[in-house]
Design a protein around this motif. Structure first.
Motif, short mmCIF file in Angstrom:
data_model
loop_
_atom_site.label_atom_id
_atom_site.label_comp_id
_atom_site.label_asym_id
_atom_site.label_seq_id
_atom_site.Cartn_x
_atom_site.Cartn_y
_atom_site.Cartn_z
N PHE A 1 80.64 51.16 30.98
CA PHE A 1 80.51 49.73 31.23
C PHE A 1 79.11 49.28 30.89
CE2 PHE A 1 79.60 46.25 34.29
CZ PHE A 1 80.36 45.30 33.66
N LEU A 2 78.97 48.37 29.97
CA LEU A 2 77.65 47.97 29.50
C LEU A 2 77.11 46.77 30.25
CD1 LEU A 2 78.19 48.33 25.69
CD2 LEU A 2 77.07 49.90 27.23
N GLY A 3 77.90 46.19 31.12
CA GLY A 3 77.41 45.06 31.87
C GLY A 3 77.37 43.79 31.04
N LEU A 4 76.64 42.83 31.56
CA LEU A 4 76.55 41.53 30.89
C LEU A 4 75.74 41.68 29.62
CD1 LEU A 4 76.98 38.48 30.90
CD2 LEU A 4 74.88 38.28 32.19
N LEU A 5 76.36 41.43 28.49
CA LEU A 5 75.64 41.59 27.23
C LEU A 5 74.66 40.46 27.05
CD1 LEU A 5 78.42 42.83 24.83
CD2 LEU A 5 76.73 44.11 26.10
N TYR A 6 75.17 39.24 26.97
CA TYR A 6 74.24 38.12 26.92
C TYR A 6 74.99 36.87 27.31
CZ TYR A 6 76.33 36.76 22.46
OH TYR A 6 77.19 36.37 21.47
N ASP B 214 75.82 43.29 18.22
CA ASP B 214 74.40 43.62 18.09
C ASP B 214 73.83 44.07 19.42
OD1 ASP B 214 73.57 43.47 15.51
OD2 ASP B 214 73.47 41.29 15.52
N VAL B 215 74.20 43.34 20.46
CA VAL B 215 73.65 43.68 21.77
C VAL B 215 74.17 45.05 22.19
CG1 VAL B 215 73.26 42.80 24.06
CG2 VAL B 215 73.77 41.24 22.20
N VAL B 216 75.44 45.28 21.87
CA VAL B 216 76.00 46.59 22.23
C VAL B 216 75.19 47.69 21.55
CG1 VAL B 216 77.98 48.09 21.95
CG2 VAL B 216 78.30 45.73 22.64
N ASP B 217 74.97 47.52 20.27
CA ASP B 217 74.18 48.53 19.56
C ASP B 217 72.82 48.71 20.20
OD1 ASP B 217 76.25 48.74 17.94
OD2 ASP B 217 75.38 47.67 16.21
#
Lengths: 1385, 143, 176
Positions: B58-63, B38-41
Motif C-alpha cells: 500500500f503506497l498511501g496517498l500519492l498526491y 510518476d509518483v508511484v515510481d
C-alpha cells in the motif's frame, strides 16, 4: 545618443510612461506570439521520440525564448517604488556641442516636470547626482568651441560635474567592431542596428574611461557618501535600546492610521525608505553585512506596519544578501544605469553567479524561508503583487534549478501560474520542462503539464504554441497503450493544424485516431465527423496507403476465377485461390473428386495446351493462374468497420495492372517489381494515383487505363455479375458501363447494416425479373459477414461486440470483379476505395502484407504466394451456362419430380462431348431424352414387358456413374439444350446437389481443350411419412411370415393418401390379412396420424402362386395389392424408369444388415428380386420402395405428386438356415388317476439354406427360459403371455393335486424318449421328427423348452462372397407351443 | 465516493480503467492515473519517502489533485492499482481494505486461463466484482 | 484460495500433458514439446505467483523473491519447502528438493530392453528414467520461471535429476 534610444531603455520607459499591468501583459503577449511565429518552421517535422528528448541537455530541450520571456517578465515589474535598486542613482545629461544653447538645453533637459511620477511624488529622492556631458564630434570642427562651452558648463554646474566627450564619426570607415561592445549588457539589442559602428577604437576607449571614472569618481563616492549619511541618521534614530523603545512607542501612536493594502505611504524622506535606500546602496556596494542588518531592521518595522509589499521586498533582499557575489557588480550596475540599461537585464547570470556562490553558503534554509515568505506575501497582496510574486517565483525557481531541485522548481512554477491563461500556460510549460529535467525524469507529469499548457495556449489562441506543446506531449505517449490520451492528442493536433491551414499534416495526425474502436460511440462520431470535415475542407481527395478505415482483412480475401472450371451459380463457386492458400473450401476437393474420372488429369491438359501456346514462358505460366478474356475474376474482400458508427465507402475497386505479354511484365510502366516491396508500394501509389484521378467516378474514361485491365465494381448482386460477364462480348461497351454506373449507386450501401435492405430493394428495382433464388443480397452479405467476424479477436473489439449496436456493421464483404479483355498477364495489385467520397484508401493485396501470417502457415505455401494474384489471360472461349428448371426449394421426402437441365452457350463456337456427373445420384437421376415430353405419372403405369425391357437398358446406362450425353449433342449460338433429370428426395435435411458438366471446345485451336460447368443447388427436404416394417415368423405355419407396417405422418399439415400395394417377386407374395376396409378405414392419413396394418408374407417356392388368394395383377415380377378403395387410381409399375433407378441407389446406399425400422411412406410394396442370392443370408431380405401421394391441392404445377421411399434389406427371419414347426394336439383329456399322459408331437424342420445342415434337437426338462422378446419397433412392445400362463398353471396346480407337486420339484411334464435327436437335412428340404411328451398333471404348458442346434456340414462353393454374413452353426430357441391337458373324469 | 479505479501493468500499460461518474471525464481520469504513475515510481525508487512501512504494497496517498485524492497500491508483480476518490477524509484503513479486496478480485481475474497476461482485463465478472467493492467502499467506516 | 484439488489429479494431469505433448502432438520433435510444456508451466507459475504474493510486502531484492519461491510458494505447491538453496552470488540459484513430489510417484517400467545394449540393464533403466522424468520436469521449470519473471526476475530455469527422486532446479536470473 543615450537620449536617442531613450524610449527603449527602461529608464526611458519609466520616464515616458508608467508600466501598467495591461501594458506588461500586452508586451508579454507580443513576446510569446513572436516566439510562436519563429518556431513554426519545425511544425512539419515529426515530434522527437521521448528517448532523444531525455538525452538532450537542458539547453536545447528548453525553448530558447523562455529566458527572453522571463527577462521581459521581470522587466515589467521594475521601477516599483518600494525598492531602490532601479531608482536612479545618477543621471547623465548629454548635449551635443552643435547645440547653440547648450546650457539652457542642459537645464531644461533636467527640470522636474519632465521627471517621472515616482520622482515627483517623492517615492524616490529627486536629488540625484547629475552629470553633464557635452559630446563633440570632431568632424564638426575644432573642439575649441566645445571647450569653451565646457568651461561655462563647469562654471554653472560645478567643476567636476561636467565633462567633454570628443568623438569623431569618420565618414568613410564603418569600422565594425568584431563584437558589439554593448553585447554583454544589452543582450536584447537586435544585431541589425550596429551600435557604435561609427566609433573608432580610441573613441571607444574614451567612452569606456569616461564611464569608468564617472562611476568610480562620481557615483560610487556619491553613493558611499550617501550611505554614510543615511547610516548616521538611521543609527541616530533607530539603533540602541532607547530608540527601539521609542520606536515602538511611536509606532503605537501611528497605528490608528487607516491602512490600505500596501500600507502607509513612505516618502523618500521617511526613515524607513531611507533605511531601505541605505540597504540597497550598501547591497549594491557589496557591503552585505550592513545591508543585511538594515534589511532585518527594516523588515521588523514593515511587519509592524503590515506594509506587505515592502516586507516582501525586504525579504527578497535578505535572500539577495545571501546570494550576492563579489566582483565589480556595482560598477556594472551603475554603468548600466547610466547607459540606460535596466538593472534587471542580467538578472539571470547575476543570479547564476550568486547561486554558485550560494552553494558554498551555509544558510540556504534562510534563503528558502525568505523566498517562501516573500512569495506568499506577494501572493497575499492579490493582483497588485502578482507580478512581483511572479518575479520572486522565477528567482526562486532559478535558485532551485541551480540546486537540481527540479521537482520543487516545477511546483513553484505551478504556483506562480496565475489566473491569466497565457501567463500560466508559459509557466506550466516551463514546469513541464522542469519535470523532464528532474532526476529521475518524471515523463508523465512532463506530458501532463505540457498538455495543460497546450490547452491554455489554445485558449488564448496561441495555436502554434499549443501544437508545439501537444507534440511534445505526444512524444511521451507515442509508444504507450494509453490510447485515449494519445487519440486526444492526435485529434487536437490535427484539428489545430487544420486551423493553421496545414491540412496534409492535419490529416496525417487525424488518421491516427480513425481506428478507435475502444472509444465511446459519441467520440467515434466526433472523430470521424471532424476528420471528414477537414478532408472535405481541403477540397481535394487525399490518398492514403493502407487506410485504417475500413480495415481490410487480407485473410478473408478470396479470389474466384474461371479457368477450365466455370460456375453456373455463385453458390457453386468455391475459392480457387486465396492469399493464405488455406484450402478452407472442401468444395474444391469435392468438385475434383466429382470430375476426376471425367476430365483428363490436370498436368496433361496443361502440357498440351502449353504446347499450343509456346510464346508463353512456362515458368510464368506455372506460377500464375489462368483466366479467360472477357470473363470476370471475382475477388471477395472482407472489410471490417472497427467503429460503432457506420461509415460509407464508395468506389471500391481493384488496382490491377495488365501487360500485353508475360515477358514485358517487369519493365511495364505501372508494373510492380515484386522483389523490393517498398519500391513496389511507392510505384503502386503513383500508378494508382493517376488511376484514381481517372476512375474516381466510373465514366467511360476509365476505359483508357483499363485497356490493360478494366476495373469494374460489383456488389453482391451476382445475377448482375453473371449477366455482365455473359453479355460482355455481345454488347457494345457502353451498355456494360451503364451497368457499372448503376452499380456505383448501390455501392455506397455496402457498409451499413440497415441499408443492406435498401441494397436489396435497389437491386430489385433495377432488375425486376430477379428470380427468388437470387433475391436476397442481404442474406448473402450476412453470409459473407460471418467469416469476417472472427478477425475482430482483439480484446477491445471483443468488448465492443459484446455491446455492438445494430446500426453499425462490424464487417462486410465486397465482391469486386476485374474483367480482362485482351490476352496477356493480369496482376491484381491492390484494392482502393473512397471513404465518404473524399478520402481514397489503398491497400496492397500483395502477400507481403500478410507475410507473417503466411510464415505461420506451412512451408510449401511460400513459393506460390506471389502467384495467387497474377493471372494469365488467354483468349476468350465458349462458356457453358446451365440452369436447372423446376427445382423446388423444399420438397417432402420421397417426392418424385421431373426437372429439366438447360444448357446455354452464348458464343458461336460449339462445345461438344458433354459428360455429366451428379454428386447425389440417390437424389438426382439423369432421365432419357424422351422423358421430356411424356406425361409423368402416367408413364409409370403398367406397360407391356417390351417397353420395360428397353427401360432396363436405359437403367443400365445410368447405373455407371458418369453420364455421357449422346455424341451428336453440341451446343452453340445461344440455342438452349435441354435434358431431363429426375429428382427424388431420399432423406430429410438440407441437401446440396453438385452437378458437374464436362465439355470440350469445338475448335481445336482453343487454348483450353475442355471446361467444366459446375452447378450447385441446395434442396431442403422435409420429412413426410415414417413407416416401419417388422417381419416376424408366424409360429403356426412354416414358410409364412407376418409383416407389420406402421405408418406415421410426420408432416405438419399435409395428409397423404393411400393407394395400392404390389408385390413384385416370384418367391415372396404379399397378401392382406384383413379386407381393405378394416385396414384403411379412412382414405388418407392426416398430419400426425399413425396407422398400422398387417400383411402376410408368403414364400412361393413351395406353393404355386395360383393358390394365392391375394388380388393379383399377375406379372412376372410379382403381385400388386391395391390398397385404398377407389379403383380409379392406376397401378404404377415399379420397374419403370425412374423408380427402379432410384431403388437401385437406395439398395446401394442403405446398409444391408438393418434390423431397424426403415423410414418410408409408401403403400405400394414391391419385393425386389435380389440378384445375388449368395451374398444374402440363408433367408431372403426384402426391399421396400414406398411411393405415396399427397392429398389435397397441388400447389406447384410441376410436382407430379408421387412420393416414393425405399426400404431395403429388411430381413425376413432371424439368421438361421432352418425353420421348424411343432405340430400336435392342442388339447388333451386324460385321466391322471391312472398313469401320466403321453402326447405325440411332430416337428417339421425345413432347411432354407443351400447346403446340408445337421440339426440336433435338444429337449430340456425344465421350465422354459423366457423367450427373448422380439425387439420393440415403433413403440410396439410384446406383452409376454408366457408369465401369465405360468401363473395359470400354478393356479391350476394349487386348485388341483398338491402332493404330486410336493412329491417332487421336477417339472409337471418331461420330454420322454431320447432327450436329443440328430437329423441331417439337405438343402431346401423338409423333414419330420417325432417327439414324445409325458405330462403328470393337468394344466396348460408351454412346450418351448427345447433348443435346436444346427451346423452347416458343407459350405457351398460360392459362399466366399457372402462369407462375412454367414455363420456355420447356431442355436435356436424353441417356439412357444401351448398344450392344455385336462383331467378326464 | 470513488471516482475511478485503475489497474496498470508492470510496463505502465493500462489494464483496466473504470470510472464511476456519470460525467464524461474519462480523459481527465486517464490523465490523473497516468500522472500518478510518476509518483508511484518515485515512491518505489527512493523508498525513504515511501508509505507507512518499507515495501508495503500500500503506497498511501500519492498526491492530492485539486479536488481528488489519489491512492496507490503496488503488488509484488509490479502491478499498480490506482484509486481516485473525491471524499476528502478517507481513513487509510478503508483504502487498505479496499485494495485488499480489489487485489483478490484482480488475482482471480488474471488466473483465468483465457486471460492473456499483459492484455486488458475484459472479464465481465471482474467488472461486477469491482463495482460491488467500490459500492461498499467506506461503508465499513460508516457502519 | 479455498479451492483445492487432489494431488493425484494434478499428477495424472501432468503425466497426461507430458504424454500427449511428447507422444501425440509433437511426437517427432521433443524439443518443441518441451517448449510447449514449459510454456504451460510458465503461465501457471505466472498466475500462481500473482495469487500467492498477495498480502505480503514487496520483495526488496531478488534473494527475497527466491526465498519466497523456496518457502511459501513451494509449500503451497508441494506442501514442503525447498530443502536446500545455494547460490553463487552472480545470479545463479540452485533449488534442491530432495523428494520432489511429482517425481516421487513415478516408476519406470522394469523391462529394460538390453538388446544389443552393452551396458547393464540397470543403466538403461536409469537412462530411461532420467529422460522420462526430464520430460516431466519441464512443467515445474516453467512454473518457477513464470513465478520469478512475474516477480520481475527474468531468468532461465533448468532441472537436474542426477539421483531420483531428488531434483535440483537451477535458475539463472538474467540480471547480472
Amino acid at each position: 545618443m543615450a537620449m536617442a534610444d531613450q524610449a527603449n531603455t527602461p529608464l526611458g520607459r519609466m520616464l515616458l510612461d508608467e508600466i501598467t499591468p495591461a501594458v506588461a501583459k500586452e508586451r508579454l503577449k507580443q513576446v510569446i506570439t513572436f516566439a510562436g511565429e519563429n518556431d513554426v518552421s519545425d511544425l512539419y517535422s515529426d515530434p522527437p521520440p521521448i528517448e532523444s528528448v531525455l538525452t538532450t541537455s537542458q539547453s536545447e530541450c528548453l525553448p530558447s525564448w523562455f529566458r527572453y520571456f522571463n527577462k521581459e517578465l521581470v522587466r515589467t515589474v521594475s521601477f516599483s517604488e518600494h525598492e531602490a535598486f532601479d531608482h536612479p542613482v545618477a543621471s547623465l545629461v548629454v548635449v551635443s556641442s552643435k547645440d547653440e544653447e547648450p546650457i539652457n538645453k542642459f537645464v531644461d533637459l533636467f527640470n522636474t516636470n519632465q521627471l517621472p511620477s515616482l520622482l515627483n511624488d517623492g517615492a524616490m529622492d529627486p536629488k540625484i547626482l547629475k552629470h553633464f556631458l557635452l559630446v563633440h564630434d570632431n568632424l564638426d570642427g575644432t573642439p575649441e568651441k566645445a571647450l569653451k562651452v565646457l568651461a561655462d558648463m563647469r562654471s554653472t554646474f560645478g567643476l567636476n560635474a561636467c565633462r567633454l566627450l570628443c568623438l569623431n564619426s569618420f565618414q568613410d570607415g564603418l569600422a565594425d567592431h568584431q563584437e558589439n561592445l554593448w553585447a554583454p549588457y544589452k543582450s536584447d539589442a537586435s544585431p541589425g542596428q550596429r551600435l557604435g559602428c561609427f566609433l573608432s577604437m580610441e573613441d571607444l576607449d574614451e567612452l569606456t574611461d569616461i564611464m569608468q571614472d564617472l562611476s568610480s569618481k562620481q557615483i560610487i563616492p556619491h553613493m558611499e557618501q550617501k550611505i554614510r549619511v543615511l547610516n548616521q541618521q538611521v543609527s541616530a534614530t533607530r539603533k540602541g535600546f532607547r530608540n527601539q523603545i521609542k520606536n515602538l512607542w511611536w509606532r503605537k501612536g501611528k497605528d490608528d492610521t487607516p491602512e490600505n493594502n500596501n500600507g502607509p505611504m513612505y516618502t523618500f524622506s521617511s526613515i524607513e525608505s531611507q533605511i531601505r535606500v541605505l540597504g540597497d546602496y550598501a547591497f549594491m556596494l557589496r557591503d552585505y553585512e550592513l545591508a543585511l542588518s538594515n534589511y532585518r531592521l527594516l523588515s521588523t518595522d514593515y511587519k509592524l506596519d503590515k506594509a506587505w509589499k515592502r516586507y516582501a521586498g525586504v525579504q527578497l533582499l535578505l535572500l539577495w544578501r545571501n546570494q550576492c557575489s563579489v566582483g565589480n557588480r556595482a560598477f556594472i550596475n551603475t554603468g548600466k544605469d547610466l547607459m540606460g540599461l535596466c538593472f534587471f537585464d542580467d538578472l539571470e547570470y547575476w543570479e547564476m553567479m550568486g547561486l554558485t556562490y550560494f552553494m558554498l553558503d551555509q544558510s540556504r534554509k534562510d534563503a528558502e524561508y525568505s523566498m517562501e515568505n516573500a512569495f506568499t506575501t506577494y501572493l497575499r497582496m492579490g493582483s497588485s503583487g502578482q507580478r512581483n510574486a511572479t518575479r520572486c517565483g522565477l528567482w526562486w525557481v532559478e535558485m532551485l534549478k541551480s540546486r537540481d531541485q527540479y521537482k520543487e522548481a516545477a511546483s513553484v512554477y505551478c504556483r506562480i501560474s496565475g489566473e491569466d491563461p497565457l501567463h500560466s500556460a508559459v509557466m506550466l510549460e516551463q514546469a513541464s520542462y522542469c519535470y523532464l529535467l528532474a532526476k529521475p525524469p518524471m515523463l508523465r507529469k512532463y506530458g501532463f503539464h505540457l498538455i495543460l499548457s497546450g490547452d491554455l495556449y489554445k485558449k488564448c489562441d496561441q495555436t502554434k504554441h499549443a501544437i508545439r506543446t501537444y507534440r511534445g506531449a505526444l512524444s511521451v505517449f507515442k509508444r504507450t497503450t494509453w490510447n485515449r490520451i494519445r487519440d486526444h492528442l492526435h485529434f487536437h493536433i490535427g484539428k489545430w493544424y487544420a486551423f493553421l491551414g496545414m491540412s496534409d499534416v492535419a490529416i496525417k495526425y487525424m488518421l491516427e485516431v480513425l481506428d478507435c474502436s475502444y472509444q465511446s460511440k459519441a467520440t467515434q462520431e466526433l472523430f470521424l465527423r471532424d476528420f471528414i470535415h477537414i478532408v472535405q475542407k481541403t477540397g481535394k481527395t487525399f490518398e492514403v496507403f493502407r487506410l485504417q478505415l475500413p480495415i481490410v482483412n487480407i485473410s478473408s480475401l478470396k479470389i474466384v476465377f474461371e479457368d477450365h472450371r466455370t460456375f453456373a451459380s455463385p453458390a457453386a463457386e468455391c475459392i480457387l485461390t486465396d492469399l493464405l492458400k488455406i484450402q478452407v473450401n472442401v468444395r474444391e476437393s469435392l468438385w475434383r473428386s466429382l470430375e476426376e474420372d471425367m476430365i483428363p488429369s490436370l498436368s496433361t491438359t496443361r502440357n498440351n495446351w502449353l504446347d499450343s501456346q509456346p510464346k508463353l514462358m512456362e515458368k510464368k505460366y506455372k506460377e500464375s493462374n489462368v483466366c479467360v478474356a472477357g470473363e470476370a475474376i471475382k475477388v471477395d474482400i472482407g472489410f471490417k468497420n472497427p467503429l460503432q458508427v457506420s461509415v460509407t465507402i464508395s468506389n471500391v475497386s481493384l488496382i490491377c495492372q495488365h501487360s500485353a505479354t508475360a515477358d514485358e511484365m517487369e519493365p511495364d510502366a505501372n508494373s510492380s517489381s515484386s522483389e523490393n516491396q517498398n519500391d513496389e508500394v511507392l510505384r503502386k501509389l503513383v500508378s494508382s494515383r493517376e488511376l484514381n484521378s481517372d476512375t474516381s467516378s466510373f465514366t467511360l474514361s476509365e476505359v483508357d487505363i483499363s485497356l490493360g485491365g478494366g476495373e469494374t465494381i460489383v456488389v453482391h448482386a451476382r445475377v448482375l455479375d453473371r449477366q455482365l460477364v455473359g453479355k460482355h462480348h455481345l454488347e457494345p461497351a457502353g451498355a456494360v458501363y451503364r451497368v457499372q454506373l448503376r452499380r456505383i449507386v448501390l455501392h455506397v450501401f455496402v457498409f451499413t447494416l440497415p441499408l443492406r435492405v435498401r441494397l436489396g430493394d435497389a437491386l430489385e428495382e433495377e432488375e425486376p425479373d430477379l428470380r427468388p433464388a437470387d433475391r436476397s443480397p442481404a442474406s448473402r452479405s450476412e453470409a459473407t459477414l460471418l467469416p469476417c467476424l472472427p478477425q475482430s479477436a482483439d480484446p477491445q473489439s471483443r468488448g465492443r461486440e459484446s455491446h455492438a449496436d445494430a446500426d453499425a456493421t462490424p464487417a462486410a464483404a465486397a465482391q469486386l470483379t476485374v474483367t480482362p479483355r485482351v490476352e496477356g498477364v493480369l496482376n491484381i495489385v491492390g484494392v482502393m476505395w473512397k471513404l465518404s467520397g473524399s478520402l481514397v484508401g489503398f491497400h496492397s493485396l500483395e502477400p507481403n502484407v500478410t507475410r507473417k501470417k503466411v510464415a505461420k502457415g506451412n512451408r510449401k505455401l511460400k513459393h506460390s504466394k506471389s502467384s495467387n494474384l497474377k493471372f494469365l489471360v488467354i483468349k476468350s472461349l465458349p462458356k457453358l451456362d446451365g440452369v436447372l428448371h423446376h427445382l423446388p426449394k423444399t420438397v417432402y421426402v420421397g417426392d418424385i419430380r421431373r426437372l429439366s437441365l438447360e444448357l446455354n452457350n452464348p458464343s458461336e463456337i460449339a462445345v461438344e462431348r458433354l459428360k455429366m456427373k451428379i454428386s447425389h445420384p440417390r437424389f438426382l437421376n439423369v432421365g432419357n431424352p424422351e422423358d421430356i415430353n411424356i406425361v409423368f405419372p402416367a408413364c409409370l403405369e403398367k406397360k407391356d414387358s417390351s417397353a420395360r425391357s428397353n427401360v432396363k437398358v436405359g437403367t443400365k446406362k445410368i447405373l455407371d456413374t458418369v453420364f455421357l450425353f449422346p455424341e451428336d449433342a453440341t451446343i452453340h449460338g445461344g440455342t438452349p439444350f435441354v435434358w431431363p433429370l429426375w429428382l427424388r428426395a431420399a432423406a430429410p435435411g438440407h441437401i446440396s446437389l453438385y452437378i458437374t458438366l464436362y465439355y470440350e471446345m469445338g475448335d481445336l485451336s482453343a487454348v483450353m481443350r475442355y471446361r467444366t460447368l459446375r452447378m450447385h443447388y441446395i434442396l431442403e427436404v422435409l420429412p413426410s411419412l415414417d413407416v416401419s416394417f417388422h417381419i416376424s415368423t408366424c409360429p403356426s405355419k412354416m414358410e409364412e411370415f407376418r409383416l407389420r407396417m406402421d405408418v406415421a405422418n410426420r408432416t405438419k399439415s399435409d395428409s397423404f393418401k393411400v393407394l395400392q400395394l404390389s408385390s413384385v417377386r416370384k418367391e415372396w407374395g404379399i397378401s392382406l390379412l384383413q379386407p381393405i376396409e378394416t385396414n384403411f378405414p379412412l382414405e388418407s392419413l392426416s398430419a400426425g396420424q399413425a396407422l398400422s396394418c398387417f400383411f402376410k408374407l408368403k414364400n412361393d417356392r413351395t406353393l404355386a402362386p395360383a393358390e394365392e388368394k391375394v388380388p393379383v395383377l399377375s406379372n412376372v415380377q410379382g403381385t400388386d395389392v391395391r390398397l385404398g378403395s377407389d379403383t380409379s387410381e392406376p397401378v404404377l409399375d415399379t420397374w419403370s424408369s425412374p423408380l427402379i433407378d432410384f431403388h437401385h441407389y437406395e439398395r446401394v446406399h442403405q446398409p444391408t444388415d438393418q434390423k431397424k425400422i426403415v423410414p418410408s411412406c409408401c403403400l405400394i410394396f414391391m419385393v425386389v428380386l435380389n440378384s445375388f442370392m449368395h451374398d444374402q443370408r440363408y433367408q431372403d431380405t426384402v426391399d421396400f420402395v414406398l411411393i405415396s401421394r399427397r392429398q389435397g391441392d397441388d400447389s406447384s404445377p410441376n410436382s407430379h405428386n408421387i412420393f416414393s421411399h425405399h426400404a431395403c434389406h429388411c430381413e425376413i427371419t432371424s439368421s438361421s438356415p432352418i425353420s421348424w414347426l411343432v405340430d400336435g394336439p392342442r388339447m388333451v383329456h386324460h385321466n391322471f388317476s391312472g398313469s401320466f399322459c403321453e402326447i405325440n408331437l411332430r416337428m417339421a424342420i425345413h432347411n432354407s439354406s443351400d447346403s446340408v445342415v445337421s440339426i440336433h434337437i435338444n429337449t430340456l426338462d425344465s421350465t422354459p427360459a423366457t423367450l427373448s422378446p422380439s425387439g420393440n419397433e415403433a413403440g410396439w412392445h410384446d406383452i409376454s403371455l408366457l408369465n401369465d400362463n405360468i401363473k395359470v398353471t400354478s393356479d391350476v396346480l394349487g386348485g388341483g393335486v398338491q402332493k404330486s407337486v410336493s412329491s417332487g420339484s421336477l417339472s409337471p411334464f418331461i420330454w420322454s424318449g431320447s432327450s436329443s435327436t440328430r437329423v441331417k437335412l439337405d438343402a431346401m428340404s423338409t423333414t419330420e421328427v417325432p417327439l414324445l411328451l409325458c405330462v403328470f398333471s393337468p394344466g396348460t404348458y408351454d412346450l418351448s423348452n427345447y433348443v435346436l442346434h444346427w451346423s452347416l456340414l458343407s459350405v457351398n462353393e460360392h459362399g466366399d462372397s457372402g462369407a462375412g454374413s454367414r455363420q456355420s452353426s447356431g442355436t435356436c430357441q424353441g417356439h412357444p407351443f401351448y398344450i392344455t391337458v385336462l383331467q378326464q373324469d | 465516493m470513488i471516482v475511478c479505479v485503475a489497474v496498470v501493468g508492470h510496463q505502465n500499460n493500462p489494464l483496466y480503467i473504470q470510472s464511476f461518474t456519470e460525467a464524461d471525464d474519462a480523459l481527465k481520469l486517464h490523465h490523473i492515473v497516468h500522472c500518478s504513475l510518476d509518483v508511484v515510481d518515485e515512491r518505489v525508487n527512493n523508498p525513504r519517502k515511501s508509505g507507512p512501512t518499507l515495501n508495503d504494497t500500500f503506497l498511501g496517498l500519492l498526491y492530492p489533485t485539486e479536488n481528488y485524492k489519489v491512492y496507490g497500491y503496488l503488488t509484488n508483480t509490479k502491478v499498480k492499482f490506482i484509486l481516485v476518490t473525491t471524499d476528502l477524509d478517507v481513513r487509510d484503513a478503508d483504502v487498505r481494505n479496499f485494495f485488499r479486496r480489489f487485489h483478490s478480485a484482480y488475482v482471480d481475474a488474471v488466473s483465468n486461463p483465457f486471460h492473456v497476461p499483459g492484455k486488458k482485463i475484459t472479464s465481465r465478472t471482474f467488472a461486477e466484482r469491482v463495482s460491488t467493492i467500490v459500492k461498499s467502499f467506506g461503508l465499513s467506516s460508516a457502519g | 484460495m479455498g479451492k483445492e484439488v487432489s494431488e493425484s489429479c494434478v499428477e495424472s494431469l501432468l503425466t497426461e500433458i507430458v504424454s500427449s505433448y511428447g507422444t501425440r502432438f509433437y511426437a517427432n520433435k521433443p524439443d518443441l514439446a518441451a517448449r510447449r510444456i514449459e510454456a504451460i508451466g510458465y503461465q501457471v507459475g505466472h498466475q500462481l505467483s500473482e495469487r500467492y504474493t498477495m498480502e505480503r510486502p514487496r520483495f526488496s531484492d531478488h534473494l527475497e523473491a527466491i526465498k519466497f519461491i523456496c518457502k511459501d510458494f513451494w509449500s503451497e505447491l508441494f506442501k514442503k519447502q525447498i530443502d536446500n538453496l545455494k547460490t553463487n552470488h552472480r545470479g545463479t540459484f540452485v533449488l534442491q528438493d530432495n523428494r520432489f513430489r511429482w517425481l516421487s510417484h513415478m516408476s519406470i517400467d522394469p523391462s529394460p530392453e538390453n538388446s544389443g545394449s552393452t551396458q547393464d540393464p540397470s543403466a538403461v533403466a536409469e537412462n530411461k528414467a532420467a529422460e522420462a522424468a526430464s520430460m516431466h520436469l519441464y512443467f515445474p521449470c516453467g512454473i518457477i520461471r513464470g513465478a520469478l519473471s512475474n516477480l520481475g526476475i527474468p531468468c532461465a530455469v533448468s532441472a537436474d535429476i542426477s539421483n531420483l527422486p531428488a531434483c535440483e532446479f537451477l535458475s539463472f536470473s538474467a540480471l547480472n
